[in-house]
Design an enzyme around this catalytic site. Structure first.
Site, PDB file in Angstrom:
ATOM      1  N   GLU A 119       2.190 -11.859   5.281  1.00  0.00           N
ATOM      2  CA  GLU A 119       2.311 -10.614   6.053  1.00  0.00           C
ATOM      3  C   GLU A 119       1.526 -10.752   7.344  1.00  0.00           C
ATOM      4  OE1 GLU A 119       1.216  -7.405   3.422  1.00  0.00           O
ATOM      5  OE2 GLU A 119       2.831  -7.849   2.055  1.00  0.00           O
ATOM      6  N   HIS A 242       2.124   2.260   9.778  1.00  0.00           N
ATOM      7  CA  HIS A 242       2.915   1.085   9.406  1.00  0.00           C
ATOM      8  C   HIS A 242       4.059   0.972  10.409  1.00  0.00           C
ATOM      9  CE1 HIS A 242       5.187  -1.861   7.195  1.00  0.00           C
ATOM     10  NE2 HIS A 242       4.237  -1.936   6.293  1.00  0.00           N
ATOM     11  N   ARG A 288      -1.031  -5.114  12.298  1.00  0.00           N
ATOM     12  CA  ARG A 288      -0.215  -3.893  12.332  1.00  0.00           C
ATOM     13  C   ARG A 288      -0.435  -2.989  13.531  1.00  0.00           C
ATOM     14  NH1 ARG A 288      -0.180  -1.993   6.195  1.00  0.00           N
ATOM     15  NH2 ARG A 288       0.990  -3.838   5.652  1.00  0.00           N
ATOM     16  N   HIS A 349       0.294   5.518   7.381  1.00  0.00           N
ATOM     17  CA  HIS A 349       0.407   4.700   6.175  1.00  0.00           C
ATOM     18  C   HIS A 349      -0.889   4.605   5.382  1.00  0.00           C
ATOM     19  CE1 HIS A 349       2.001   1.473   3.702  1.00  0.00           C
ATOM     20  NE2 HIS A 349       1.047   0.634   4.088  1.00  0.00           N
ATOM     21  N   ARG A 384      -6.944  -2.300   8.834  1.00  0.00           N
ATOM     22  CA  ARG A 384      -6.867  -3.045   7.567  1.00  0.00           C
ATOM     23  C   ARG A 384      -5.865  -4.191   7.649  1.00  0.00           C
ATOM     24  NH1 ARG A 384      -3.290  -2.426   2.836  1.00  0.00           N
ATOM     25  NH2 ARG A 384      -2.184  -1.003   4.208  1.00  0.00           N
TER      26      ARG A 384
HETATM   27  P1  FAD Z   1      -3.575   6.098  -5.168  1.00  0.00           P
HETATM   28  O1  FAD Z   1      -2.807   4.994  -5.738  1.00  0.00           O
HETATM   29  O2  FAD Z   1      -2.956   6.845  -4.053  1.00  0.00           O
HETATM   30  O3  FAD Z   1      -3.905   7.103  -6.343  1.00  0.00           O
HETATM   31  C1  FAD Z   1      -4.519   8.355  -6.060  1.00  0.00           C
HETATM   32  C2  FAD Z   1      -4.488   9.174  -7.332  1.00  0.00           C
HETATM   33  O4  FAD Z   1      -5.325  10.310  -7.178  1.00  0.00           O
HETATM   34  C3  FAD Z   1      -3.124   9.713  -7.688  1.00  0.00           C
HETATM   35  O5  FAD Z   1      -2.968   9.612  -9.083  1.00  0.00           O
HETATM   36  C4  FAD Z   1      -3.187  11.180  -7.268  1.00  0.00           C
HETATM   37  O6  FAD Z   1      -2.320  12.031  -7.950  1.00  0.00           O
HETATM   38  C5  FAD Z   1      -4.635  11.468  -7.619  1.00  0.00           C
HETATM   39  N1  FAD Z   1      -5.211  12.613  -6.913  1.00  0.00           N
HETATM   40  C6  FAD Z   1      -5.285  12.832  -5.578  1.00  0.00           C
HETATM   41  N2  FAD Z   1      -5.911  13.993  -5.336  1.00  0.00           N
HETATM   42  C7  FAD Z   1      -6.252  14.535  -6.532  1.00  0.00           C
HETATM   43  C8  FAD Z   1      -6.895  15.722  -6.958  1.00  0.00           C
HETATM   44  N3  FAD Z   1      -7.320  16.650  -6.069  1.00  0.00           N
HETATM   45  N4  FAD Z   1      -7.059  15.927  -8.284  1.00  0.00           N
HETATM   46  C9  FAD Z   1      -6.616  15.039  -9.204  1.00  0.00           C
HETATM   47  N5  FAD Z   1      -5.971  13.899  -8.859  1.00  0.00           N
HETATM   48  C10 FAD Z   1      -5.805  13.648  -7.543  1.00  0.00           C
HETATM   49  N6  FAD Z   1      -1.500  -1.834  -0.174  1.00  0.00           N
HETATM   50  C11 FAD Z   1      -1.551  -3.142  -0.466  1.00  0.00           C
HETATM   51  O7  FAD Z   1      -2.651  -3.713  -0.611  1.00  0.00           O
HETATM   52  N7  FAD Z   1      -0.392  -3.839  -0.619  1.00  0.00           N
HETATM   53  C12 FAD Z   1       0.833  -3.280  -0.491  1.00  0.00           C
HETATM   54  O8  FAD Z   1       1.830  -3.937  -0.655  1.00  0.00           O
HETATM   55  C13 FAD Z   1       0.901  -1.914  -0.158  1.00  0.00           C
HETATM   56  N8  FAD Z   1       2.098  -1.310   0.027  1.00  0.00           N
HETATM   57  C14 FAD Z   1       2.128   0.039   0.228  1.00  0.00           C
HETATM   58  C15 FAD Z   1       3.368   0.672   0.321  1.00  0.00           C
HETATM   59  C16 FAD Z   1       3.426   2.045   0.458  1.00  0.00           C
HETATM   60  C17 FAD Z   1       4.765   2.729   0.565  1.00  0.00           C
HETATM   61  C18 FAD Z   1       2.232   2.796   0.521  1.00  0.00           C
HETATM   62  C19 FAD Z   1       2.283   4.284   0.661  1.00  0.00           C
HETATM   63  C20 FAD Z   1       0.999   2.168   0.466  1.00  0.00           C
HETATM   64  C21 FAD Z   1       0.941   0.794   0.322  1.00  0.00           C
HETATM   65  N9  FAD Z   1      -0.278   0.126   0.238  1.00  0.00           N
HETATM   66  C22 FAD Z   1      -0.315  -1.213  -0.039  1.00  0.00           C
HETATM   67  C23 FAD Z   1      -1.524   0.875   0.204  1.00  0.00           C
HETATM   68  C24 FAD Z   1      -1.952   1.005  -1.275  1.00  0.00           C
HETATM   69  O9  FAD Z   1      -0.816   1.263  -2.045  1.00  0.00           O
HETATM   70  C25 FAD Z   1      -2.959   2.099  -1.482  1.00  0.00           C
HETATM   71  O10 FAD Z   1      -3.997   2.008  -0.558  1.00  0.00           O
HETATM   72  C26 FAD Z   1      -3.552   2.000  -2.877  1.00  0.00           C
HETATM   73  O11 FAD Z   1      -2.522   1.984  -3.829  1.00  0.00           O
HETATM   74  C27 FAD Z   1      -4.493   3.151  -3.114  1.00  0.00           C
HETATM   75  O12 FAD Z   1      -4.864   3.138  -4.451  1.00  0.00           O
HETATM   76  P2  FAD Z   1      -5.816   4.271  -4.986  1.00  0.00           P
HETATM   77  O13 FAD Z   1      -5.957   4.053  -6.451  1.00  0.00           O
HETATM   78  O14 FAD Z   1      -7.033   4.333  -4.146  1.00  0.00           O
HETATM   79  O15 FAD Z   1      -5.020   5.633  -4.690  1.00  0.00           O
HETATM   80  C1  SIN Z   2       3.946  -3.571   3.031  1.00  0.00           C
HETATM   81  O1  SIN Z   2       4.537  -4.019   2.067  1.00  0.00           O
HETATM   82  O2  SIN Z   2       4.313  -3.697   4.195  1.00  0.00           O
HETATM   83  C2  SIN Z   2       2.701  -2.778   2.812  1.00  0.00           C
HETATM   84  C3  SIN Z   2       1.566  -3.688   2.688  1.00  0.00           C
HETATM   85  C4  SIN Z   2       0.281  -2.953   2.881  1.00  0.00           C
HETATM   86  O3  SIN Z   2       0.268  -1.797   3.266  1.00  0.00           O
HETATM   87  O4  SIN Z   2      -0.757  -3.588   2.657  1.00  0.00           O
END
Ligand code: FAD
Ligand code: SIN
Length: 539
Positions: A119, A242, A288, A349, A384
């Site tokens: 990437e 993104h 990015r 993003h 990032r």
């Molecule tokens: P999340 O996975 O967002 O989980 C948050 C949780 O908290 C959820 O369960 C939500 O319901 C809960 N929550 C929120 N507020 C409350 C509340 N008030 N009370 C109770 N529960 C709550 N990153 C990469 O490294 N590689 C990738 O390929 C990549 N692709 C991505 C593609 C997309 C479309 C997106 C949107 C993001 C991508 N990212 C990627 C970023 C990455 O997915 C996120 O940064 C990461 O998954 C965040 O994980 P997390 O556990 O911190 O939060």
């Molecule tokens: C992507 O697949 O382009 C998302 C990767 C990331 O947000 O780290």
């Protein structure tokens, strides 16, 4: 109702579920999640998880790529620790049964190895992925492990409203987090959860912007709760846009993974002309911030509504086999990636800043941890590096649990504070809430987007302050519901972003302002922006 646990985890994405599994051997764990348990940014992650696993790669190269993308604001020690912990955490994910994509080893017939993607900003292939649905596979395996663990209890549809701290309940001494108030959004009523340690794993804030790749849960609740409880919040001006979100009238938010560019897709204009060479020698694989700004500039220059991502030069069947989910989704909307360039636009993003923590996930409030996208460890700096967030989340989950399980236990008879409901009337006009939701998101998109200026930021802040007053009135005068609680958090987080952006009088990484264009550095080396609730800018 009062619930007592040893450990409380808010959020069921990669950070929260990984941490819950680490806690479980040490005590009883509650995982609170505001919607369906799988609904998280994690579940939609496409490209994969960055980690040094190949003999052609080194920790030094991954560290260098992360520092380069972060534009001088990453903390090198933090980057090193997280990158070097990666392989152990990946091994644990594999042990849980996560199936990353593999490929044949050309020199060893019959043998297979991890298929590593590439990437933007990565000098090597180092992204472990599960086709183009990495997040779904990670979430599946983590949920299966959590659901089968007798010491972990999942509370679905429980919305964490505010943290409970000793200071808040009138105790003197150091400020310690003892739990959270959470709204049972299915049955009504606010419950008190008490625990020795509380972990914020609530993800990011993409919904602050009108156009985002994030699902609806991403409303910045964790940052808002921590800020209200007195924690410091850092670098929130660095919102990553993104470059390539699918542009189609019927699609709310669908990402076209950066891995598509990693496999050679070109960005072109409506005439099929490439343009990235005019912006950066790395072209489509520049970090990015550079690619998103280039697309924004092209769209402004030509007046077009989108640009296109062209993978049509690849061999027949390539798009469908390497990116099955993206291929199928595009086809559903009449775009055959193998034959048609895909219309794309940038969209909000990822939140690079967040609640200030150390490399064990400790916030400045005792017994409160923040991990994953909600936190600011210093890994991402001003931008990032792609696929570093899943890595950071899984590393910090392990580290936070190691420290939290050594904390002195909260006494079992600790008096449980109960939620003071204020006015119990049902909201009279929900249109106020829906209108203000739209207004916050639109003004953030128009005034606090990819390219900013001091004047636009001042306009945004003035409007947000008015909205804040109206929303606070509503909060105190009516019974709370999730739309109102999310709006209350959105408007606070939006102000944190704007105030942080206004204070950064330089263009760096994801923060680009017309007042201080490239090359002008007012802080050398660049410094973090930090805000807290005592800050006079928050009236
Ligand atoms: P999340 O996975 O967002 O989980 C948050 C949780 O908290 C959820 O369960 C939500 O319901 C809960 N929550 C929120 N507020 C409350 C509340 N008030 N009370 C109770 N529960 C709550 N990153 C990469 O490294 N590689 C990738 O390929 C990549 N692709 C991505 C593609 C997309 C479309 C997106 C949107 C993001 C991508 N990212 C990627 C970023 C990455 O997915 C996120 O940064 C990461 O998954 C965040 O994980 P997390 O556990 O911190 O939060
Ligand atoms: C992507 O697949 O382009 C998302 C990767 C990331 O947000 O780290």
């Amino acid at each position: 109702m009062v619930h007592r646990f040893d450990y409380l985890v808010l959020g069921s994405g990669i950070a929260g579920l990984s941490c819950a599994l680490k806690f479980a051997p040490h005590g009883r764990v509650a995982v609170l999640t505001k919607k369906n348990r799988a609904e998280s940014n994690t579940n939609y992650a496409q490209g994969g998880i960055a980690c040094v696993t190949s003999s052609e790669d080194t920790f030094g190269l991954h560290i260098r790529d992360t520092l380069d993308a972060g534009a001088g604001l990453c903390k090198e020690r933090v980057v090193r620790e997280i990158v070097e912990d990666g392989p152990d955490r990946i091994k644990e994910l594999l042990d849980l049964g996560i199936e990353f994509s593999e490929r044949d080893i050309p020199s060893k017939p019959g043998e297979r190895e991890l298929d590593l993607g590439r990437e933007g900003g990565h000098s090597k292939r180092r992204i472990l992925h599960a086709e183009d649905m990495t997040g779904r596979e990670i979430e599946r395996a983590l949920l299966a492990a959590v659901e089968s663990h007798p010491r972990i209890q999942m509370f679905e549809n429980y919305f964490a409203v505010d943290l409970i701290t000793t200071r808040k309940v009138g105790l003197t001494g150091s400020n310690r987090c003892i739990g959270v108030y959470a709204l049972d959004s299915k049955n009504g009523g606010v419950h008190t959860f008490l625990a020795t340690a509380t972990v914020l794993a609530t993800g990011g804030c993409g919904k602050v912007y009108l156009y985002t790749t994030n699902p609806d849960i991403a409303t910045g609740d964790g940052v808002a709760m921590a800020f209200r409880a007195g924690a410091r919040v850092s670098n929130m001006e660095f919102i990553q846009f993104h470059p390539t979100c699918l542009y189609h009238p019927e699609v709310k938010s669908f990402l076209i993974s950066e891995a598509v560019r990693g496999e050679g897709a070109k960005l072109v204009d409506a005439q099929g002309q490439e343009f990235m060479h005019r912006y950066d020698p790395r072209k489509e694989l520049a970090p990015r911030d550079i690619v998103a700004r280039a697309i924004d500039a092209e769209m402004k220059r030509t007046g077009a509504d989108c640009v296109y991502l062209d993978l049509t030069h690849k061999p027949e069947g390539f798009a469908e086999s390497r990116f099955p989910n993206i291929y199928r989704t595009c086809l559903k909307y009449g775009i055959d990636m193998a034959e048609d360039p895909v219309p794309v636009v940038p969209a909000a993003h990822y939140q690079c800043g967040g609640v200030v923590t150390d490399t064990q996930g400790r916030t400045e409030i005792e017994a409160l941890f923040a991990i994953g996208e909600v936190a600011c460890t210093g890994l991402h700096g001003a931008n990032r590096l792609a696929s570093n967030s899943l890595l950071e989340a899984v590393v910090l989950a392990h580290r936070a649990a190691t420290v939290a399980t050594a904390l002195p236990r909260l006494p079992e008879d600790f008096p449980a504070p109960t939620w003071v409901a204020g006015n119990v009337d049902e909201p009279d006009e929900m249109v106020v809430v829906s209108h203000n939701w739209d207004e916050v998101r639109r003004l953030m998109w128009d005034y606090v987007g990819i390219v900013r200026s001091s004047k636009r930021l001042q306009r945004a802040l003035a409007r947000l302050r008015n909205l804040q007053r109206e929303i606070q009135d509503f909060y105190w005068n009516f019974k709370v519901n999730t739309d109102l609680l999310e709006l209350r958090n959105l408007v606070l987080v939006a102000q944190i972003i704007v105030i942080s952006a206004y204070r950064r009088r330089e263009s760096i990484g994801l923060h680009y302002t017309l007042n201080y264009p490239d090359g002008v550095r007012l802080s050398d080396p660049p410094q973090d922006t930090v805000v807290d609730r005592e800050d006079p800018a928050f009236v």
